[in-house]
Write a protein that holds these residues in place. Structure first.
Motif, PDB file in Angstrom:
ATOM      1  N   ALA A 160       0.832  -1.206   0.000  1.00  0.00           N
ATOM      2  CA  ALA A 160       0.000   0.000   0.000  1.00  0.00           C
ATOM      3  C   ALA A 160       0.864   1.253   0.000  1.00  0.00           C
ATOM      4  N   LEU A 161       1.962   1.212   0.729  1.00  0.00           N
ATOM      5  CA  LEU A 161       2.875   2.356   0.760  1.00  0.00           C
ATOM      6  C   LEU A 161       3.407   2.654  -0.638  1.00  0.00           C
ATOM      7  N   VAL A 162       3.779   1.603  -1.373  1.00  0.00           N
ATOM      8  CA  VAL A 162       4.299   1.790  -2.731  1.00  0.00           C
ATOM      9  C   VAL A 162       3.211   2.317  -3.662  1.00  0.00           C
ATOM     10  N   VAL A 163       2.012   1.719  -3.584  1.00  0.00           N
ATOM     11  CA  VAL A 163       0.917   2.114  -4.475  1.00  0.00           C
ATOM     12  C   VAL A 163       0.513   3.568  -4.251  1.00  0.00           C
ATOM     13  N   VAL A 164       0.487   4.008  -3.010  1.00  0.00           N
ATOM     14  CA  VAL A 164       0.113   5.389  -2.706  1.00  0.00           C
ATOM     15  C   VAL A 164       1.252   6.354  -3.052  1.00  0.00           C
ATOM     16  N   ALA A 165       2.502   5.887  -2.904  1.00  0.00           N
ATOM     17  CA  ALA A 165       3.652   6.764  -3.131  1.00  0.00           C
ATOM     18  C   ALA A 165       3.926   6.984  -4.616  1.00  0.00           C
ATOM     19  N   ILE A 166       3.577   6.005  -5.470  1.00  0.00           N
ATOM     20  CA  ILE A 166       3.921   6.114  -6.893  1.00  0.00           C
ATOM     21  C   ILE A 166       3.316   7.361  -7.550  1.00  0.00           C
ATOM     22  N   PRO A 167       2.021   7.682  -7.340  1.00  0.00           N
ATOM     23  CA  PRO A 167       1.500   8.918  -7.953  1.00  0.00           C
ATOM     24  C   PRO A 167       2.243  10.170  -7.485  1.00  0.00           C
ATOM     25  N   GLN A 168       2.677  10.178  -6.221  1.00  0.00           N
ATOM     26  CA  GLN A 168       3.435  11.335  -5.733  1.00  0.00           C
ATOM     27  C   GLN A 168       4.802  11.410  -6.397  1.00  0.00           C
ATOM     28  N   LEU A 169       5.412  10.229  -6.610  1.00  0.00           N
ATOM     29  CA  LEU A 169       6.708  10.191  -7.291  1.00  0.00           C
ATOM     30  C   LEU A 169       6.567  10.664  -8.730  1.00  0.00           C
ATOM     31  N   ILE A 170       5.467  10.287  -9.364  1.00  0.00           N
ATOM     32  CA  ILE A 170       5.222  10.717 -10.742  1.00  0.00           C
ATOM     33  C   ILE A 170       5.070  12.234 -10.812  1.00  0.00           C
ATOM     34  N   ALA A 171       4.409  12.812  -9.800  1.00  0.00           N
ATOM     35  CA  ALA A 171       4.250  14.269  -9.772  1.00  0.00           C
ATOM     36  C   ALA A 171       5.609  14.957  -9.733  1.00  0.00           C
ATOM     37  N   VAL A 172       6.564  14.359  -9.023  1.00  0.00           N
ATOM     38  CA  VAL A 172       7.925  14.914  -8.974  1.00  0.00           C
ATOM     39  C   VAL A 172       8.631  14.706 -10.304  1.00  0.00           C
ATOM     40  N   LEU A 173       8.453  13.494 -10.882  1.00  0.00           N
ATOM     41  CA  LEU A 173       9.125  13.181 -12.142  1.00  0.00           C
ATOM     42  C   LEU A 173       8.636  14.063 -13.281  1.00  0.00           C
ATOM     43  N   ARG A 174       7.357  14.439 -13.256  1.00  0.00           N
ATOM     44  CA  ARG A 174       6.804  15.263 -14.346  1.00  0.00           C
ATOM     45  C   ARG A 174       7.524  16.605 -14.438  1.00  0.00           C
ATOM     46  N   ASP A 175       8.032  17.087 -13.312  1.00  0.00           N
ATOM     47  CA  ASP A 175       8.762  18.357 -13.325  1.00  0.00           C
ATOM     48  C   ASP A 175      10.202  18.175 -13.779  1.00  0.00           C
ATOM     49  N   ALA A 176      10.698  16.906 -13.677  1.00  0.00           N
ATOM     50  CA  ALA A 176      12.099  16.660 -13.995  1.00  0.00           C
ATOM     51  C   ALA A 176      12.304  16.068 -15.388  1.00  0.00           C
TER      52      ALA A 176
END
Length: 312
Positions: free
Chosen positions: A259-275
């Motif tokens: 669950a930690l990974v599944v919830v964290a992935i969209p947040q990681l994507i939000a960071v990646l979209r800027d990079a």
């Protein structure tokens, strides 16, 4: 001290999240992690313990969410409605398990997928009850005048519920029923020869797994505040399945780590979209691609899942 280490790791993770992300955001994410973990425990019971393939777990969450929303709108207290949400999920689990008597393996998994499609279509078309695509508004969770309308209160309710459910599941796995599930998972014929009824064991696994997902759906409806059929589509079911395999389908703790990974992935994507440069940042399939990369990485580096350890 050894038993406290996993709990200390989670406390440290939450503390770091509060410092890095801010209290409200961190507690909001903790609420989702705990709720997803409860739904994931349903997959762990059905897939990891009983050894059955389920591709439509999101349908059980949907049944719980809609049961909770409708009962609360009818005037029932949210806490009193939660057992009914769990019951709705359990009934869905029982219905989805019925083809297991004639089908097995991948064919049975496909039947659970068909069940999920039926539930989604029913929620869309039964507009007089569910309001179809327009969805339902769900009030905040509350009890005797107290309302969980802050991220901290919602996280406290979700985490308390998760700990209670984990304790119940641990007792179940240590019981005769838990041993029956593992026997059926390893070899149905041998289990039957030992006096275990595989059909009954599978039915109970689906009922309990469905109840857990229904309970998670009831909580999820309150935290989101609005539910509609598309929230519980096939992608959501696949997320729950990946959650269990990423965390470790044969370990109760695997539901929380997944669950930690599944919830964290969209947040990681939000960071990646800027990079990320150019079209990569705007790619619609970025989330699924990252999910796939995580699953492949876990299969190669940690076949037993993030929870790891010995066999159950």
């Amino acid at each position: 001290m050894k038993l406290l280490r996993p709990h200390l790791a989670w406390v440290l993770l939450l503390a770091c999240a509060v410092v890095w992300l801010g209290a409200d955001f961190a507690f909001g994410q903790a609420t989702l992690v705990a709720t997803y973990a409860i739904a994931g425990l349903g997959v762990v019971i059905i897939v990891g313990q009983a050894g059955q393939i389920v591709l439509g777990q999101g349908a059980f969450v949907a049944l719980g969410a809609y049961a909770q929303a409708l009962l609360v709108q009818a005037g029932l207290a949210p806490l009193a409605a939660l057992p009914c949400a769990a019951l709705a999920g359990a009934m869905g689990g029982v219905l989805a398990s019925l083809p297991a008597g004639r089908l097995g393996g991948l064919y049975f998994g496909m039947s659970t997928l068909a069940f999920a499609l039926i539930v989604e279509e029913l929620l869309v078309r039964w507009e007089s009850l569910t309001r179809g695509p327009a969805g339902l508004m769900v009030p905040a969770f509350g009890l005797s005048g107290w309302t969980a309308d802050t991220p901290l209160a919602q996280a406290a309710v979700s985490l308390a519920m998760l700990l209670a459910v984990l304790a119940v599941c641990a007792r179940l796995l240590a019981s005769r029923l838990g041993r029956a599930w593992r026997a059926v998972r390893e070899d149905e014929s041998a289990a039957a020869a030992c006096g275990i009824a595989p059909g009954s064991a599978k039915l109970r696994a689906f009922a309990i797994g469905g109840a857990l997902s229904g309970l998670a759906g009831g909580l999820y409806a309150h935290w989101i505040g609005f539910i509609s059929p598309e929230q519980f589509g096939l992608v959501f079911s696949f997320e729950l399945l990946m959650l269990a395999f990423i965390g470790g389908a044969r370990h109760l703790a695997g539901a929380a780590w997944g669950a930690l990974v599944v919830v964290a992935i969209p947040q990681l994507i939000a960071v990646l979209r800027d990079a990320l440069p150019g079209d990569w940042a705007r790619s619609a399939g970025l989330e699924l691609m990252l999910f796939g990369a995580v699953v492949v990485g876990v299969v190669l580096l940690r076949p037993q899942g993030l929870a790891g350890g010995g066999r159950n």
